[in-house]
Design an enzyme around this catalytic site. Structure first.
Site, PDB file in Angstrom:
ATOM      1  N   GLY A  11       0.695  -5.042   0.929  1.00  0.00           N
ATOM      2  CA  GLY A  11      -0.465  -5.117   0.041  1.00  0.00           C
ATOM      3  C   GLY A  11      -0.138  -5.745  -1.310  1.00  0.00           C
ATOM      4  O   GLY A  11      -1.030  -6.258  -1.980  1.00  0.00           O
ATOM      5  N   ALA A  52       0.867  -1.181   0.000  1.00  0.00           N
ATOM      6  CA  ALA A  52       0.000   0.000   0.000  1.00  0.00           C
ATOM      7  C   ALA A  52       0.903   1.229   0.000  1.00  0.00           C
ATOM      8  O   ALA A  52       2.063   1.154   0.423  1.00  0.00           O
ATOM      9  CB  ALA A  52      -0.885  -0.011   1.232  1.00  0.00           C
ATOM     10  N   GLU A  66      -0.348  -9.359  -0.686  1.00  0.00           N
ATOM     11  CA  GLU A  66      -1.774  -9.643  -0.458  1.00  0.00           C
ATOM     12  C   GLU A  66      -2.558  -9.668  -1.765  1.00  0.00           C
ATOM     13  O   GLU A  66      -3.497 -10.440  -1.928  1.00  0.00           O
ATOM     14  CB  GLU A  66      -2.351  -8.614   0.522  1.00  0.00           C
ATOM     15  CG  GLU A  66      -1.728  -8.771   1.908  1.00  0.00           C
ATOM     16  CD  GLU A  66      -2.135  -7.679   2.855  1.00  0.00           C
ATOM     17  OE1 GLU A  66      -1.688  -6.533   2.666  1.00  0.00           O
ATOM     18  OE2 GLU A  66      -2.925  -7.958   3.766  1.00  0.00           O
ATOM     19  N   GLU A  80       4.422  -5.291   7.356  1.00  0.00           N
ATOM     20  CA  GLU A  80       3.603  -4.294   8.058  1.00  0.00           C
ATOM     21  C   GLU A  80       4.030  -4.089   9.509  1.00  0.00           C
ATOM     22  O   GLU A  80       3.956  -2.974  10.025  1.00  0.00           O
ATOM     23  CB  GLU A  80       2.115  -4.677   7.996  1.00  0.00           C
ATOM     24  CG  GLU A  80       1.469  -4.419   6.633  1.00  0.00           C
ATOM     25  CD  GLU A  80       1.576  -5.587   5.666  1.00  0.00           C
ATOM     26  OE1 GLU A  80       2.413  -6.489   5.897  1.00  0.00           O
ATOM     27  OE2 GLU A  80       0.820  -5.598   4.672  1.00  0.00           O
TER      28      GLU A  80
HETATM   29  N1  CAA Z   1       4.619   3.207  -0.566  1.00  0.00           N
HETATM   30  C1  CAA Z   1       5.040   4.387  -1.078  1.00  0.00           C
HETATM   31  N2  CAA Z   1       6.210   4.553  -1.700  1.00  0.00           N
HETATM   32  C2  CAA Z   1       7.008   3.470  -1.800  1.00  0.00           C
HETATM   33  C3  CAA Z   1       6.646   2.209  -1.280  1.00  0.00           C
HETATM   34  C4  CAA Z   1       5.383   2.097  -0.646  1.00  0.00           C
HETATM   35  N3  CAA Z   1       4.925   0.940  -0.146  1.00  0.00           N
HETATM   36  N4  CAA Z   1       7.669   1.337  -1.506  1.00  0.00           N
HETATM   37  C5  CAA Z   1       8.608   2.023  -2.163  1.00  0.00           C
HETATM   38  N5  CAA Z   1       8.210   3.305  -2.339  1.00  0.00           N
HETATM   39  C6  CAA Z   1       8.954   4.395  -2.994  1.00  0.00           C
HETATM   40  C7  CAA Z   1      10.098   4.887  -2.110  1.00  0.00           C
HETATM   41  O1  CAA Z   1       9.639   5.790  -1.135  1.00  0.00           O
HETATM   42  C8  CAA Z   1      11.009   5.512  -3.145  1.00  0.00           C
HETATM   43  O2  CAA Z   1      10.460   6.769  -3.479  1.00  0.00           O
HETATM   44  P1  CAA Z   1      11.411   8.093  -3.531  1.00  0.00           P
HETATM   45  O3  CAA Z   1      12.311   7.824  -4.701  1.00  0.00           O
HETATM   46  O4  CAA Z   1      10.427   9.180  -3.755  1.00  0.00           O
HETATM   47  O5  CAA Z   1      12.146   8.140  -2.226  1.00  0.00           O
HETATM   48  C9  CAA Z   1      10.823   4.597  -4.364  1.00  0.00           C
HETATM   49  O6  CAA Z   1       9.596   3.913  -4.169  1.00  0.00           O
HETATM   50  C10 CAA Z   1      11.920   3.547  -4.492  1.00  0.00           C
HETATM   51  O7  CAA Z   1      12.001   2.845  -3.262  1.00  0.00           O
HETATM   52  P2  CAA Z   1      13.354   2.711  -2.404  1.00  0.00           P
HETATM   53  O8  CAA Z   1      14.248   3.890  -2.647  1.00  0.00           O
HETATM   54  O9  CAA Z   1      12.981   2.430  -0.986  1.00  0.00           O
HETATM   55  O10 CAA Z   1      13.990   1.429  -3.112  1.00  0.00           O
HETATM   56  P3  CAA Z   1      14.968   0.355  -2.441  1.00  0.00           P
HETATM   57  O11 CAA Z   1      15.463  -0.486  -3.570  1.00  0.00           O
HETATM   58  O12 CAA Z   1      15.948   1.000  -1.548  1.00  0.00           O
HETATM   59  O13 CAA Z   1      13.998  -0.543  -1.506  1.00  0.00           O
HETATM   60  C11 CAA Z   1      11.998  -1.764  -0.955  1.00  0.00           C
HETATM   61  C12 CAA Z   1      12.954  -1.283  -2.073  1.00  0.00           C
HETATM   62  C13 CAA Z   1      12.711  -2.776  -0.062  1.00  0.00           C
HETATM   63  C14 CAA Z   1      10.798  -2.412  -1.626  1.00  0.00           C
HETATM   64  C15 CAA Z   1      11.562  -0.534  -0.126  1.00  0.00           C
HETATM   65  O14 CAA Z   1      11.076   0.469  -1.008  1.00  0.00           O
HETATM   66  C16 CAA Z   1      10.493  -0.816   0.891  1.00  0.00           C
HETATM   67  O15 CAA Z   1      10.757  -1.375   1.931  1.00  0.00           O
HETATM   68  N6  CAA Z   1       9.242  -0.399   0.600  1.00  0.00           N
HETATM   69  C17 CAA Z   1       8.141  -0.505   1.537  1.00  0.00           C
HETATM   70  C18 CAA Z   1       7.631  -1.925   1.654  1.00  0.00           C
HETATM   71  C19 CAA Z   1       6.521  -1.999   2.684  1.00  0.00           C
HETATM   72  O16 CAA Z   1       6.705  -1.726   3.859  1.00  0.00           O
HETATM   73  N7  CAA Z   1       5.330  -2.376   2.222  1.00  0.00           N
HETATM   74  C20 CAA Z   1       4.158  -2.516   3.074  1.00  0.00           C
HETATM   75  C21 CAA Z   1       3.332  -1.262   2.991  1.00  0.00           C
HETATM   76  S1  CAA Z   1       2.053  -1.244   4.203  1.00  0.00           S
HETATM   77  C22 CAA Z   1       0.795  -2.151   3.536  1.00  0.00           C
HETATM   78  O17 CAA Z   1       0.898  -2.700   2.457  1.00  0.00           O
HETATM   79  C23 CAA Z   1      -0.434  -2.188   4.396  1.00  0.00           C
HETATM   80  C24 CAA Z   1      -1.512  -3.093   3.968  1.00  0.00           C
HETATM   81  O18 CAA Z   1      -1.421  -4.296   4.113  1.00  0.00           O
HETATM   82  C25 CAA Z   1      -2.768  -2.530   3.494  1.00  0.00           C
END
Ligand code: CAA
Length: 248
Positions: free
Chosen positions: A110, A64, A113, A133
């Site tokens: 998500g 998400a 999921e 999460e």
């Molecule tokens: N939401 C918003 N933006 C996201 C994102 C997310 N879930 N995942 C990545 N991005 C964005 C980053 O913020 C970054 O944007 P900027 O360039 O503007 O800073 C861009 O995508 C590239 O990401 P990274 O620089 O972080 O890339 P990386 O290679 O260093 O890492 C990654 C990749 C490990 C996937 C890392 O981006 C990450 O951990 N992302 C989040 C994963 C996460 O926690 N997902 C769960 C979300 S909560 C959810 O899903 C709730 C639910 O069940 C409903």
């Protein structure tokens, strides 16, 4: 559509989720576009099988959209989870035609999921699957607490949900999240899709309805409620702030 690409070829619809700069994270606009595409394809008789994938080689869907989170109250977050589940995740789960997730990189939160809601999942060798999460002070909010244990059993699912640690494609295949793994996730999905379109659609629809008839709606309601309750807690504020400001 701004966030989705669609191509249809010999009965197979390829839906590509396309917000590559955000690793295809699910914001409300992308979810609404996806709902609309699913609705349109449902009645198109020339479409027999759907494949869902993410734009680019890095990510299927990184979850998400966390950037939407800080402004959400508990009520907004409950609403977000309920609307997303109803309009997209449950729609996919109960879809009358087979849907295959082609997991081409990160499938987190998500994103995993979404793949779990699909009927069949295949992956590329660089696929990374997880429910991180808890690292944000949250729990899965799009059906992960229900569909993952159903698919791989309670013990392995709880290891993933409670640690938040991701697993690679090889382990995901061994654990039964991915049916198969290959060099290219879409090609892997197409191999199955081509087998599926040889069979009678009415029989497949009846089989899908039968397989899904036991589904536990109560568990999903509980997940939506608890997901919303975690918003704006001290752990949530700390975890989301750390991600947005690129801290561990
Ligand atoms: N939401 C918003 N933006 C996201 C994102 C997310 N879930 N995942 C990545 N991005 C964005 C980053 O913020 C970054 O944007 P900027 O360039 O503007 O800073 C861009 O995508 C590239 O990401 P990274 O620089 O972080 O890339 P990386 O290679 O260093 O890492 C990654 C990749 C490990 C996937 C890392 O981006 C990450 O951990 N992302 C989040 C994963 C996460 O926690 N997902 C769960 C979300 S909560 C959810 O899903 C709730 C639910 O069940 C409903």
């Amino acid at each position: 559509m701004e966030n989705i690409k669609l191509s249809i070829n010999e009965g197979i619809a390829l839906i590509t989720l396309s917000r590559p700069k955000a690793l295809n994270a699910l914001n409300k606009f992308l979810l609404e576009d996806l709902h609309q595409v699913l609705k349109d394809l449902e009645s198109q008789e020339n479409v027999r099988v759907l494949i869902l994938t993410g734009e680019g080689e890095k990510a299927f869907v990184a979850g998400a959209d966390i950037k939407e989170f800080p402004s959400l109250s508990k009520e907004d977050a409950t609403e977000m989870a309920a609307v997303g589940q109803e309009r997209v995740f449950d729609k996919i789960h109960h879809y009358p035609k087979p849907i295959i997730a082609a997991v081409n990189g990160y499938a987190l939160g998500g994103g995993l999921e979404l793949a779990l809601a699909c009927h069949i999942r295949v992956g590329s060798q660089n696929a990374v699957l997880g429910l991180p999460e808890v690292t944000l002070g949250l729990l899965p909010g799009y059906g992960g607490t229900q569909r993952l244990p159903m698919l791989i059993g309670r013990g392995r699912a709880l290891e993933m949900i409670l640690t938040g640690d991701p697993i690679d494609a090889e382990k995901a295949e061994h654990w039964g999240i991915l049916n198969s793994v290959g060099d290219n996730a879409i090609e892997e999905a197409e191999k199955i899709a081509k087998r599926l379109i040889k069979r009678y659609p009415s029989a497949q629809k009846a089989a899908l309805q039968s397989v899904h008839s036991y589904y536990n709606e109560q568990g999903l309601k509980e997940e939506i409620k608890r997901f919303g309750q975690q918003f704006q807690t001290p752990d949530f504020n700390h975890g989301v702030d750390a991600f947005l400001n690129k801290r561990k």
